[in-house]
Enzyme design. Structure first.
Site, mmCIF file in Angstrom:
data_model
loop_
_atom_site.group_PDB
_atom_site.id
_atom_site.type_symbol
_atom_site.label_atom_id
_atom_site.label_comp_id
_atom_site.label_asym_id
_atom_site.label_seq_id
_atom_site.Cartn_x
_atom_site.Cartn_y
_atom_site.Cartn_z
ATOM 1 N N GLY A 1 39.100 40.618 50.439
ATOM 2 C CA GLY A 1 37.667 40.596 50.684
ATOM 3 C C GLY A 1 37.044 39.254 50.388
ATOM 4 O O GLY A 1 35.811 39.097 50.131
ATOM 5 N N SER B 1 41.831 39.722 53.871
ATOM 6 C CA SER B 1 41.233 38.961 54.639
ATOM 7 C C SER B 1 41.663 38.594 56.172
ATOM 8 O O SER B 1 41.629 37.672 56.689
ATOM 9 C CB SER B 1 40.927 37.621 54.026
ATOM 10 O OG SER B 1 39.987 37.882 52.949
ATOM 11 N N LYS C 1 37.695 51.648 52.575
ATOM 12 C CA LYS C 1 37.059 51.795 51.136
ATOM 13 C C LYS C 1 35.758 52.663 51.021
ATOM 14 O O LYS C 1 35.940 53.886 51.521
ATOM 15 C CB LYS C 1 36.751 50.359 50.691
ATOM 16 C CG LYS C 1 37.906 49.349 51.029
ATOM 17 C CD LYS C 1 37.692 48.077 50.317
ATOM 18 C CE LYS C 1 38.886 47.283 50.763
ATOM 19 N NZ LYS C 1 39.035 45.898 50.260
ATOM 20 N N GLY D 1 40.673 45.782 55.627
ATOM 21 C CA GLY D 1 39.310 46.055 55.026
ATOM 22 C C GLY D 1 38.103 45.691 55.794
ATOM 23 O O GLY D 1 38.027 46.609 56.895
ATOM 24 N N GLY D 2 37.428 44.829 55.595
ATOM 25 C CA GLY D 2 36.206 44.300 56.220
ATOM 26 C C GLY D 2 36.189 44.574 57.558
ATOM 27 O O GLY D 2 35.335 44.896 58.323
ATOM 28 N N GLU E 1 42.212 47.374 44.003
ATOM 29 C CA GLU E 1 40.888 47.819 43.091
ATOM 30 C C GLU E 1 40.964 48.997 42.437
ATOM 31 O O GLU E 1 40.413 49.338 41.389
ATOM 32 C CB GLU E 1 39.799 48.233 44.355
ATOM 33 C CG GLU E 1 39.455 46.916 45.045
ATOM 34 C CD GLU E 1 39.154 46.981 46.735
ATOM 35 O OE1 GLU E 1 39.038 48.152 47.091
ATOM 36 O OE2 GLU E 1 39.132 45.920 47.328
ATOM 37 N N ASN F 1 41.529 50.114 56.102
ATOM 38 C CA ASN F 1 41.120 50.672 54.782
ATOM 39 C C ASN F 1 39.552 50.750 54.641
ATOM 40 O O ASN F 1 39.143 49.519 54.389
ATOM 41 C CB ASN F 1 41.883 50.021 53.813
ATOM 42 C CG ASN F 1 41.226 50.289 52.454
ATOM 43 O OD1 ASN F 1 40.874 51.584 52.285
ATOM 44 N ND2 ASN F 1 41.552 49.634 51.400
ATOM 45 N N GLU G 1 49.289 42.767 49.347
ATOM 46 C CA GLU G 1 47.943 42.384 49.183
ATOM 47 C C GLU G 1 47.822 41.407 48.053
ATOM 48 O O GLU G 1 47.331 41.994 47.123
ATOM 49 C CB GLU G 1 47.074 43.514 49.128
ATOM 50 C CG GLU G 1 47.204 44.426 50.290
ATOM 51 C CD GLU G 1 45.909 45.534 50.601
ATOM 52 O OE1 GLU G 1 45.346 45.066 51.614
ATOM 53 O OE2 GLU G 1 45.392 46.051 49.550
ATOM 54 N N HIS H 1 46.133 50.649 45.139
ATOM 55 C CA HIS H 1 45.468 49.599 45.767
ATOM 56 C C HIS H 1 44.756 48.741 44.567
ATOM 57 O O HIS H 1 44.690 49.313 43.400
ATOM 58 C CB HIS H 1 44.240 50.054 46.566
ATOM 59 C CG HIS H 1 43.374 48.935 47.233
ATOM 60 N ND1 HIS H 1 42.412 48.128 46.596
ATOM 61 C CD2 HIS H 1 43.550 48.448 48.790
ATOM 62 C CE1 HIS H 1 42.184 47.370 47.651
ATOM 63 N NE2 HIS H 1 42.597 47.370 48.605
HETATM 64 P P1 PGA Z 1 39.948 42.927 53.247
HETATM 65 O O1 PGA Z 1 40.576 44.368 52.565
HETATM 66 O O2 PGA Z 1 40.814 42.987 54.549
HETATM 67 O O3 PGA Z 1 38.793 43.133 53.393
HETATM 68 O O4 PGA Z 1 40.381 41.677 52.614
HETATM 69 C C1 PGA Z 1 41.919 44.539 52.471
HETATM 70 C C2 PGA Z 1 42.319 45.597 51.625
HETATM 71 O O5 PGA Z 1 41.758 45.639 50.485
HETATM 72 O O6 PGA Z 1 43.102 46.371 51.720
#
Ligand code: PGA
Length: 252
Positions: free
Chosen positions: A173, A213, A11, A234-235, A97, A9, A167, A95
């Site tokens: 994050g 994470s 983002k 994500g990251g 967010e 992802n 999640e 998601h």
């Molecule tokens: P993250 O994000 O791996 O950076 O924690 C995961 C996500 O929001 O899908």
């Protein structure tokens, strides 16, 4: 056997040239991987060019959101028809967010999920509790409510097809991932609740991804849990090397 999905992802990261660079370097590394599904969700501006590059490969294209209408006067929105047109096989919906910053509700996520399926796009529907909810011991209650609200009204066939992503909001994050046991506890609960709605076959077939994470150092242990069928990353998906390591979690 549920085939694992490793989904990136991105983002709101990567310009067109950055996205192209990533794909150019990533594709040859994973070209022989067929025991997992590899998905990359990326910003709308990258979808067309990435779709062309991923055509005929084993890496699938995903959007990060969509609207519920096929077309119309909805300035700034993107429709399922447009996502299909550009080659998306998946779309992330609900998601945290989007729920937090854009006030998306379970009901709206549910509508989007049903529309995506109508267009042959597989939704990856996200659910998860906040830190406050976890600390108040409300995790399973919140998850139960989100399942009922976001994942209702599916046909049996579609209930097998969709992808659920657990999640925990406090893990996204933050560098603080759920422990494998915490993930397993919620994943097992999701599968149980899902069985109550759709029966045992869809609940055994549906894939439930963990997200929050994920890193090459913690992913193998999370994947070892019985009800964890993949990751939404994500990251750690932004760099070729770390996303590659996650795809190869069981080999290296
Ligand atoms: P993250 O994000 O791996 O950076 O924690 C995961 C996500 O929001 O899908």
């Amino acid at each position: 056997m549920r085939k694992p999905i490793i989904a990136a992802n991105w983002k709101m990261y990567k310009t067109i040239s950055e996205g192209k660079d990533f794909i150019t370097n990533f594709l040859p590394k994973v070209k022989d991987v067929y025991d997992k599904e590899i998905v990359i969700a990326m910003p709308y501006t990258l979808l067309f060019v990435a779709g062309e590059m991923l055509k005929g490969t084993n890496v699938k294209l995903s959007a990060e959101n969509m609207y519920v209408e096929e077309k119309g006067a909805f300035t700034g929105e993107i429709s399922p028809l447009m996502l299909k047109d550009v080659g998306c096989s998946y779309v992330i919906l609900g998601h945290s967010e989007r729920r937090k910053y854009f006030k998306e509700t379970d009901d709206f996520v549910n509508q989007k999920m049903l529309v995506a399926l109508k267009y042959g796009i597989i939704p990856i529907v996200c659910i998860g509790e906040t830190l406050e909810e976890r600390e108040q011991g409300k995790t399973l209650e919140v998850i139960g409510k989100q399942i009922k609200g976001s994942l209702s009204k599916l046909s049996t066939l579609d209930a097998e097809k969709i992808v659920i992503a657990y999640e925990p909001v406090w893990a996204i994050g933050t560098g603080k991932n759920a422990t494998p046991q915490q993930a397993q506890e919620v994943h097992e609960f999701i599968r149980k609740k899902y069985a109550e709605i759709y029966g045992s076959i869809p609940s055994e077939k549906v894939r439930i991804l963990y997200g929050g994470s994920i890193k090459p150092e913690n992913f193998k242990e999370i994947m070892a849990q019985k009800d964890v069928d993949g990751g939404l990353v994500g990251g750690a998906s932004l760099e070729v090397e770390s996303f590659y390591k996650l795809v190869m979690y069981d080999k290296i």
